[in-house]
Design a protein around this motif. Sequence first.
Motif, PDB file in Angstrom:
ATOM      1  N   LYS A  55      43.300 -50.201  42.366  1.00 55.50           N
ATOM      2  CA  LYS A  55      42.604 -49.965  41.061  1.00 55.50           C
ATOM      3  C   LYS A  55      41.756 -50.921  40.470  1.00 55.50           C
ATOM      4  CE  LYS A  55      46.271 -46.606  39.714  1.00 55.50           C
ATOM      5  NZ  LYS A  55      47.151 -46.466  38.655  1.00 55.50           N
ATOM      6  N   LEU A  56      42.041 -52.291  40.328  1.00 56.23           N
ATOM      7  CA  LEU A  56      41.430 -53.226  39.771  1.00 56.23           C
ATOM      8  C   LEU A  56      40.305 -53.688  40.582  1.00 56.23           C
ATOM      9  CD1 LEU A  56      41.012 -54.940  37.219  1.00 56.23           C
ATOM     10  CD2 LEU A  56      42.643 -56.530  37.872  1.00 56.23           C
ATOM     11  N   LEU A  57      40.465 -54.148  41.841  1.00 52.12           N
ATOM     12  CA  LEU A  57      39.669 -54.720  42.474  1.00 52.12           C
ATOM     13  C   LEU A  57      38.175 -54.147  42.775  1.00 52.12           C
ATOM     14  CD1 LEU A  57      38.718 -57.016  44.449  1.00 52.12           C
ATOM     15  CD2 LEU A  57      40.015 -56.011  46.365  1.00 52.12           C
ATOM     16  N   PRO A  58      38.427 -52.629  42.906  1.00 54.63           N
ATOM     17  CA  PRO A  58      37.047 -51.859  42.899  1.00 54.63           C
ATOM     18  C   PRO A  58      36.385 -51.806  41.886  1.00 54.63           C
ATOM     19  CG  PRO A  58      38.827 -50.586  43.856  1.00 54.63           C
ATOM     20  CD  PRO A  58      39.680 -51.719  43.386  1.00 54.63           C
ATOM     21  N   LYS A 109      46.132 -61.009  31.738  1.00 60.73           N
ATOM     22  CA  LYS A 109      45.192 -61.893  31.337  1.00 60.73           C
ATOM     23  C   LYS A 109      43.857 -61.340  31.877  1.00 60.73           C
ATOM     24  CE  LYS A 109      47.438 -66.215  29.949  1.00 60.73           C
ATOM     25  NZ  LYS A 109      47.649 -67.551  30.145  1.00 60.73           N
ATOM     26  N   ARG A 110      43.983 -61.230  33.299  1.00 60.66           N
ATOM     27  CA  ARG A 110      42.811 -60.669  33.880  1.00 60.66           C
ATOM     28  C   ARG A 110      42.224 -59.327  33.717  1.00 60.66           C
ATOM     29  NH1 ARG A 110      41.336 -63.112  39.092  1.00 60.66           N
ATOM     30  NH2 ARG A 110      39.842 -61.618  40.216  1.00 60.66           N
ATOM     31  N   LEU A 111      43.114 -58.377  33.490  1.00 56.82           N
ATOM     32  CA  LEU A 111      42.789 -57.367  33.076  1.00 56.82           C
ATOM     33  C   LEU A 111      41.969 -56.969  31.779  1.00 56.82           C
ATOM     34  CD1 LEU A 111      46.106 -55.198  33.935  1.00 56.82           C
ATOM     35  CD2 LEU A 111      43.732 -54.854  34.999  1.00 56.82           C
ATOM     36  N   SER A 164      26.670 -49.407  33.816  1.00 57.30           N
ATOM     37  CA  SER A 164      26.682 -48.902  32.407  1.00 57.30           C
ATOM     38  C   SER A 164      28.030 -48.570  32.093  1.00 57.30           C
ATOM     39  CB  SER A 164      25.888 -47.364  32.435  1.00 57.30           C
ATOM     40  OG  SER A 164      24.360 -47.643  32.604  1.00 57.30           O
ATOM     41  N   ILE A 165      28.506 -48.589  30.772  1.00 58.18           N
ATOM     42  CA  ILE A 165      29.992 -48.338  30.282  1.00 58.18           C
ATOM     43  C   ILE A 165      30.106 -46.838  30.894  1.00 58.18           C
ATOM     44  CG2 ILE A 165      31.128 -47.694  28.471  1.00 58.18           C
ATOM     45  CD1 ILE A 165      30.428 -50.285  27.093  1.00 58.18           C
ATOM     46  N   ASP A 166      31.400 -46.916  31.593  1.00 58.21           N
ATOM     47  CA  ASP A 166      32.049 -45.836  32.118  1.00 58.21           C
ATOM     48  C   ASP A 166      33.442 -45.437  31.275  1.00 58.21           C
ATOM     49  OD1 ASP A 166      33.059 -43.629  33.340  1.00 58.21           O
ATOM     50  OD2 ASP A 166      32.137 -44.433  35.479  1.00 58.21           O
ATOM     51  N   ARG A 167      33.360 -44.513  30.969  1.00 56.10           N
ATOM     52  CA  ARG A 167      34.670 -44.139  29.856  1.00 56.10           C
ATOM     53  C   ARG A 167      35.781 -44.044  30.865  1.00 56.10           C
ATOM     54  NH1 ARG A 167      37.289 -39.496  28.018  1.00 56.10           N
ATOM     55  NH2 ARG A 167      38.538 -39.866  26.166  1.00 56.10           N
ATOM     56  N   ASN A 168      35.624 -43.535  32.091  1.00 60.03           N
ATOM     57  CA  ASN A 168      36.596 -43.505  33.230  1.00 60.03           C
ATOM     58  C   ASN A 168      37.133 -44.883  33.505  1.00 60.03           C
ATOM     59  OD1 ASN A 168      36.519 -40.739  33.268  1.00 60.03           O
ATOM     60  ND2 ASN A 168      34.703 -40.717  34.742  1.00 60.03           N
ATOM     61  N   VAL A 169      36.333 -45.635  33.802  1.00 65.48           N
ATOM     62  CA  VAL A 169      36.466 -47.077  33.957  1.00 65.48           C
ATOM     63  C   VAL A 169      37.472 -47.704  33.102  1.00 65.48           C
ATOM     64  CG1 VAL A 169      35.612 -49.438  34.435  1.00 65.48           C
ATOM     65  CG2 VAL A 169      34.562 -47.393  35.666  1.00 65.48           C
ATOM     66  N   LEU A 206      46.226 -49.419  33.090  1.00 67.79           N
ATOM     67  CA  LEU A 206      46.846 -50.459  34.097  1.00 67.79           C
ATOM     68  C   LEU A 206      47.731 -51.372  32.831  1.00 67.79           C
ATOM     69  CD1 LEU A 206      44.109 -51.486  36.335  1.00 67.79           C
ATOM     70  CD2 LEU A 206      46.450 -50.864  37.192  1.00 67.79           C
ATOM     71  N   LEU A 207      46.943 -51.451  31.831  1.00 65.43           N
ATOM     72  CA  LEU A 207      47.652 -52.314  30.864  1.00 65.43           C
ATOM     73  C   LEU A 207      48.811 -51.729  30.303  1.00 65.43           C
ATOM     74  CD1 LEU A 207      44.407 -53.740  29.069  1.00 65.43           C
ATOM     75  CD2 LEU A 207      46.242 -54.990  30.098  1.00 65.43           C
ATOM     76  N   LEU A 208      48.725 -50.470  29.833  1.00 63.30           N
ATOM     77  CA  LEU A 208      49.951 -49.857  29.025  1.00 63.30           C
ATOM     78  C   LEU A 208      50.854 -48.813  30.064  1.00 63.30           C
ATOM     79  CD1 LEU A 208      47.462 -48.673  26.027  1.00 63.30           C
ATOM     80  CD2 LEU A 208      48.934 -50.495  26.386  1.00 63.30           C
TER      81      LEU A 208
END
Length: 510
Positions: free
Chosen positions: A42-45, A309-311, A383-388, A395-397
């Motif tokens: 999830k995070l690395l891509p 922290k990284r997230l 660009s800002i992606d709402r899905n990202v 991941l955080l919650l």
Amino acid sequence: MAPKKKSSVVDSEVDPNDSMGQSTSEADAAVIKELKTLYKEKLLPIERKCQFHKFNQPEILDSELAAKPTILLVGQYSTGKTTFIRHLIGMDYPEIHIGPEPTTDRFIAVVHGEEAKTIKGNALTGVNELPFSGLSTFGSSFLNKFSAAVVPAPLLKEVNIIDTPGVLSGEKQRTSRGYDFAKVARWFAERSDLILLLFDCSKLDISDEFKSVIEELQPHEDKVHCVLNKADQLDQESLMRVYGALLWSMGRIFKGAEVARIYVGNFRDEPIARPEHTLLFEKDKAVLMKQISQLPKACSMRKINEMVKRLRRAVVHVCLMGHLKSKMPMLWGKEAAQTKLIEQLEAIFVEVRRKYQLAEGDFPKLDEYRAALVLSDFSTFASIDRNVLNTLQDLLLKDVPKVTALVAGVGENQKRNGKNKKNTKESDEGDEDVDADSDRLPQMFQMSEKDHNVQGHNVLLAVVISVVVLFIALFVASVMDDHKLLLEFSEKLKHSIQNLTKKPEPIVYE
């Protein structure tokens, strides 16, 4: 030879209950496995797509996630760092050199092995069992000054210890290292579980380089502790004054409401010069040993904490990249616009923080981020992606709290009750409960559907306008019979049409 009681203090804290230690080990292994999965899938891509590694931290390696707890020792020369390690592990180690002059001129990782030996830095980055592969980014100038001392010490079965060169005070000596000492110290600090700043009670002056190193440790001040070494040289009154001076100096540098814990003692294999300090030294040593003995149990939680922290930094980075990309012109004037945005970076930080309701403490250092932006092309930013952002928020919650529950030891009754309740309902009703719980989750940042759609519409409108303007320019160029200008505008029109018809690239989860 090593004093036996040093090992016995650690062993008595680690092995009081074998069954509990075994269950803790199983939970730790489960945490590491889940963290690896979440990061890779999830995070690395997202990090790769948004150029996170260029502006923030490098990619996390499997060996780093699976590493044992690490103790980092930092201090000016002749503060007793090497002697402290020998006192801690109870034996000498390869390349040990103790003296009043600057003796340790390299980073030494003291690790466990059945046979005492030395592994040089370049070869050490290829040892998959040790978490030092990421140091290859600092180049040969650093790796030539880095090595591992393999020692069969019992304590090292539980922790790794990093001995650092004495921090210098002269500008010539500092610049002649060939690598950035502060950045290397930061790399180790990010991956350490305990950071010990060692001070000699007879020389508390903090050099400029040492101050810069301590400032690099500020994001990790919860892991920083101070050791006032060789304290048996002072009487009680002088010791109190030196202790207060060190407390004041640390408070000025860290600028926090609370200061780092300071352990006072004589961490060497010699009798205490002033017996009146014995009770104080033994008490502080016992507390420090207990802190060290608890590191293996707290290691998994520390890795979860670093992942969070990284997230949060990734969220900030995605928002900054998208905001800068949205400020760039579609056709010409990109270099001038990029230069202006870099100059206004401080104001942009404030604007992004307010727009997305981000925490100020999650933002990177302004000067370092600006230096990275100077070497970048803003048109390549995503660009800002709402899905990202939604993925990062999940991941955080959702995902990380599930991993935390494996070692946190809280909420077990609620979890069991939730499973029983779910088993008594139909599957579709259970899905509704999950959706309701998701709706009740707090929002870490704001990126509404409306903002997402408006941003897309603005980009589309800008491209359409650019195409219309270029068609007019093409008509004028054809009338003027200017073939060079006609060719230039044709290329720009082709590029604009490609932007108009191009679909946003989805993030591929490997």
